[in-house]
Write a protein that holds these residues in place. Structure first.
Motif, PDB file in Angstrom:
ATOM      1  N   CYS A  53       0.829  -1.201   0.000  1.00  0.00           N
ATOM      2  CA  CYS A  53       0.000   0.000   0.000  1.00  0.00           C
ATOM      3  C   CYS A  53       0.867   1.256   0.000  1.00  0.00           C
ATOM      4  O   CYS A  53       1.898   1.312   0.665  1.00  0.00           O
ATOM      5  CB  CYS A  53      -0.942   0.016   1.208  1.00  0.00           C
ATOM      6  SG  CYS A  53      -2.362  -1.066   0.965  1.00  0.00           S
ATOM      7  N   THR A  54       0.432   2.267  -0.749  1.00  0.00           N
ATOM      8  CA  THR A  54       1.190   3.518  -0.827  1.00  0.00           C
ATOM      9  C   THR A  54       0.556   4.622   0.019  1.00  0.00           C
ATOM     10  O   THR A  54       1.142   5.680   0.204  1.00  0.00           O
ATOM     11  CB  THR A  54       1.278   4.004  -2.284  1.00  0.00           C
ATOM     12  OG1 THR A  54      -0.046   4.189  -2.786  1.00  0.00           O
ATOM     13  CG2 THR A  54       2.011   2.993  -3.155  1.00  0.00           C
ATOM     14  N   VAL A  55      -0.667   4.371   0.488  1.00  0.00           N
ATOM     15  CA  VAL A  55      -1.340   5.339   1.356  1.00  0.00           C
ATOM     16  C   VAL A  55      -1.912   4.605   2.568  1.00  0.00           C
ATOM     17  O   VAL A  55      -2.520   3.538   2.420  1.00  0.00           O
ATOM     18  CB  VAL A  55      -2.487   6.066   0.613  1.00  0.00           C
ATOM     19  CG1 VAL A  55      -3.174   7.070   1.543  1.00  0.00           C
ATOM     20  CG2 VAL A  55      -1.969   6.778  -0.637  1.00  0.00           C
ATOM     21  N   LEU A  64      -6.832   1.617  -6.251  1.00  0.00           N
ATOM     22  CA  LEU A  64      -5.746   2.215  -5.465  1.00  0.00           C
ATOM     23  C   LEU A  64      -5.224   1.229  -4.414  1.00  0.00           C
ATOM     24  O   LEU A  64      -5.938   0.319  -3.995  1.00  0.00           O
ATOM     25  CB  LEU A  64      -6.232   3.482  -4.748  1.00  0.00           C
ATOM     26  CG  LEU A  64      -6.915   4.548  -5.596  1.00  0.00           C
ATOM     27  CD1 LEU A  64      -7.217   5.772  -4.735  1.00  0.00           C
ATOM     28  CD2 LEU A  64      -6.067   4.936  -6.789  1.00  0.00           C
ATOM     29  N   PHE A  85      -4.459   1.447  -0.954  1.00  0.00           N
ATOM     30  CA  PHE A  85      -4.466   2.121   0.349  1.00  0.00           C
ATOM     31  C   PHE A  85      -5.095   1.189   1.378  1.00  0.00           C
ATOM     32  O   PHE A  85      -5.902   0.315   1.047  1.00  0.00           O
ATOM     33  CB  PHE A  85      -5.230   3.448   0.281  1.00  0.00           C
ATOM     34  CG  PHE A  85      -6.737   3.320   0.288  1.00  0.00           C
ATOM     35  CD1 PHE A  85      -7.434   3.043  -0.876  1.00  0.00           C
ATOM     36  CD2 PHE A  85      -7.454   3.469   1.470  1.00  0.00           C
ATOM     37  CE1 PHE A  85      -8.817   2.916  -0.877  1.00  0.00           C
ATOM     38  CE2 PHE A  85      -8.852   3.349   1.480  1.00  0.00           C
ATOM     39  CZ  PHE A  85      -9.533   3.070   0.299  1.00  0.00           C
ATOM     40  N   MET A 117       4.494   4.649   3.053  1.00  0.00           N
ATOM     41  CA  MET A 117       3.059   4.929   2.980  1.00  0.00           C
ATOM     42  C   MET A 117       2.810   6.392   3.280  1.00  0.00           C
ATOM     43  O   MET A 117       3.275   6.923   4.291  1.00  0.00           O
ATOM     44  CB  MET A 117       2.295   4.086   4.004  1.00  0.00           C
ATOM     45  CG  MET A 117       1.785   2.792   3.438  1.00  0.00           C
ATOM     46  SD  MET A 117       0.554   2.092   4.535  1.00  0.00           S
ATOM     47  CE  MET A 117       1.583   1.103   5.568  1.00  0.00           C
ATOM     48  N   LYS A 118       2.047   7.044   2.396  1.00  0.00           N
ATOM     49  CA  LYS A 118       1.664   8.424   2.664  1.00  0.00           C
ATOM     50  C   LYS A 118       0.512   8.425   3.659  1.00  0.00           C
ATOM     51  O   LYS A 118      -0.463   7.702   3.487  1.00  0.00           O
ATOM     52  CB  LYS A 118       1.259   9.120   1.365  1.00  0.00           C
ATOM     53  CG  LYS A 118       2.442   9.296   0.417  1.00  0.00           C
ATOM     54  CD  LYS A 118       2.022   9.888  -0.904  1.00  0.00           C
ATOM     55  CE  LYS A 118       3.257  10.061  -1.801  1.00  0.00           C
ATOM     56  NZ  LYS A 118       2.872  10.356  -3.190  1.00  0.00           N
ATOM     57  N   LEU A 143      -7.531  10.553  -0.823  1.00  0.00           N
ATOM     58  CA  LEU A 143      -6.914   9.245  -1.073  1.00  0.00           C
ATOM     59  C   LEU A 143      -6.402   9.185  -2.514  1.00  0.00           C
ATOM     60  O   LEU A 143      -5.321   8.650  -2.783  1.00  0.00           O
ATOM     61  CB  LEU A 143      -7.930   8.120  -0.837  1.00  0.00           C
ATOM     62  CG  LEU A 143      -8.256   7.788   0.619  1.00  0.00           C
ATOM     63  CD1 LEU A 143      -9.481   6.871   0.701  1.00  0.00           C
ATOM     64  CD2 LEU A 143      -7.058   7.136   1.318  1.00  0.00           C
ATOM     65  N   MET A 144      -7.167   9.756  -3.428  1.00  0.00           N
ATOM     66  CA  MET A 144      -6.779   9.737  -4.851  1.00  0.00           C
ATOM     67  C   MET A 144      -5.604  10.658  -5.128  1.00  0.00           C
ATOM     68  O   MET A 144      -4.675  10.298  -5.833  1.00  0.00           O
ATOM     69  CB  MET A 144      -7.985  10.097  -5.715  1.00  0.00           C
ATOM     70  CG  MET A 144      -9.012   8.989  -5.677  1.00  0.00           C
ATOM     71  SD  MET A 144     -10.559   9.385  -6.496  1.00  0.00           S
ATOM     72  CE  MET A 144     -11.384   7.763  -6.317  1.00  0.00           C
ATOM     73  N   SER A 192      -2.512   9.092  -3.900  1.00  0.00           N
ATOM     74  CA  SER A 192      -2.130   7.879  -4.640  1.00  0.00           C
ATOM     75  C   SER A 192      -1.518   8.186  -5.996  1.00  0.00           C
ATOM     76  O   SER A 192      -0.777   7.371  -6.541  1.00  0.00           O
ATOM     77  CB  SER A 192      -3.377   7.010  -4.881  1.00  0.00           C
ATOM     78  OG  SER A 192      -3.910   6.569  -3.658  1.00  0.00           O
ATOM     79  N   GLN A 193      -1.845   9.360  -6.571  1.00  0.00           N
ATOM     80  CA  GLN A 193      -1.547   9.537  -7.979  1.00  0.00           C
ATOM     81  C   GLN A 193      -0.059   9.622  -8.304  1.00  0.00           C
ATOM     82  O   GLN A 193       0.338   9.247  -9.407  1.00  0.00           O
ATOM     83  CB  GLN A 193      -2.273  10.759  -8.556  1.00  0.00           C
ATOM     84  CG  GLN A 193      -1.880  12.079  -7.908  1.00  0.00           C
ATOM     85  CD  GLN A 193      -2.523  13.282  -8.585  1.00  0.00           C
ATOM     86  OE1 GLN A 193      -3.340  13.130  -9.475  1.00  0.00           O
ATOM     87  NE2 GLN A 193      -2.121  14.463  -8.164  1.00  0.00           N
ATOM     88  N   SER A 227       2.287   8.003  -6.524  1.00  0.00           N
ATOM     89  CA  SER A 227       2.977   6.934  -5.796  1.00  0.00           C
ATOM     90  C   SER A 227       3.495   5.866  -6.767  1.00  0.00           C
ATOM     91  O   SER A 227       2.968   5.681  -7.836  1.00  0.00           O
ATOM     92  CB  SER A 227       2.034   6.284  -4.797  1.00  0.00           C
ATOM     93  OG  SER A 227       1.609   7.242  -3.861  1.00  0.00           O
TER      94      SER A 227
END
Ligand SMILES: [Mn+2]
Length: 299
Positions: free
Chosen positions: A29-31, A76, A78, A110-111, A292-293, A296-297, A299
């Motif tokens: 996961c990036t978020v 995504l 997350f 993770m952001k 969240l979007m 994610s964009q 990442s």
């Protein structure tokens, strides 16, 4: 979900399900979304501790697809880690706990996206994010300036949120979008420091776009105090301020920020029990989906 996040299992509790579309495992996961159920310094009407669970609960009532950003939460990566275990009482240990966990998330690539809780949690997350990104800048959507040195004897009151953030932000670059409430001194400071971003309801976010031109490559932290919205669409907040904004005005902010590098964000001050219709929580869930979007964009 918590059981599938061994790295964080001790730090969070299950606080009312998960946000719609969240992956079951934090792996890849990036978020990372998490709640902070703190409202200990709230001066007028408490109840933001129920914010994260309310946002999760209503999230299934909106679509996973966002027409504006042409993205779908299902695509995504997350996760929803639950809400942070925090002590009751004084804000300092809570701010410290937020700082520590935000640091751990960033360390795991993770952001972070925090759901409050009251605004005093923001300085912990900004402090951690600024240790990762020394040129971090901060954008605030809020009705209130939040620049008091202290309030009711408390330096970490939510009325001092941006003052505390400035102390931990090396760039000292703060943009306050269409602040409409504060003291004479607060407004003098905002104007002297050139921090005020103009935003007119029903118009594009042209002043934000203009001011961000000089920060093309810089990482951005966005803090959204939901009382930025008009009380007619966001009655569920402790310190409502007439003269606020609407969904399309937030969408104009998103339209600008989609071209920039958002690395962390929070959504604070939802107090769901003050709104029996539940529309405040739905609006907050939609704000959560957009952020969240945006997170994610890149990442
Ligand atoms: Mn506020």
């Amino acid at each position: 979900m918590n059981d599938n996040n061994p790295l964080y299992i001790d730090e969070f509790f299950n606080d009312g399900g998960v946000f719609m579309g969240a992956k079951e495992k934090s792996e890849n996961c990036t978020v990372g979304l998490y709640g902070v159920t703190y409202d200990g310094t709230t001066s007028f009407r408490p109840g933001t501790r129920f914010g994260p669970s309310a946002i999760r609960e209503v999230s299934n009532g909106i679509e996973t697809f966002c027409p504006q950003l042409n993205m779908d939460l299902e695509d995504l990566f997350f996760c929803d880690l639950g809400s942070l275990k925090i002590p009751t009482g004084a804000p300092e240990p809570i701010v410290e706990a937020v700082k520590n966990i935000t640091h751990k998330l960033l360390n795991s690539n993770m952001k972070p996206l925090l759901l409050g809780g009251e605004h005093s949690i923001t300085s912990g997350a900004v402090a951690a994010t600024a240790t990762f990104y020394s040129d971090l800048i901060l954008i605030q959507l809020d009705a209130h300036a939040d620049l008091r040195e202290e309030w009711l004897g408390n330096k970490h009151s939510h009325a001092c949120a941006m003052r505390r953030c400035l102390e931990v932000l090396p760039s000292k670059t703060l943009y306050q979008v269409a602040i409409r409430s504060g003291t004479k001194q607060e407004f003098e400071e905002i104007n002297n420091q050139n921090r005020l971003v103009l935003h007119n309801s029903g118009k594009s976010a042209s002043d934000l776009n203009r001011k961000l031109q000089q920060h093309r490559e810089q990482p951005i932290y966005l803090t959204v105090d939901l009382d930025w919205f008009d009380p007619s669409v966001m009655p569920g907040t402790g310190t409502p301020e007439p003269g606020g904004f609407f969904w399309n005005d937030f969408a104009s902010i998103v339209e600008v920020l989609r071209n920039y590098n958002l690395v962390a964000a929070d959504i604070v001050e939802l107090s769901p029990l003050l709104d029996h219709s539940g529309i405040s929580s739905v609006l907050a869930a939609k704000v959560t989906r957009s952020l969240l979007m945006l997170l994610s964009q890149n990442s």
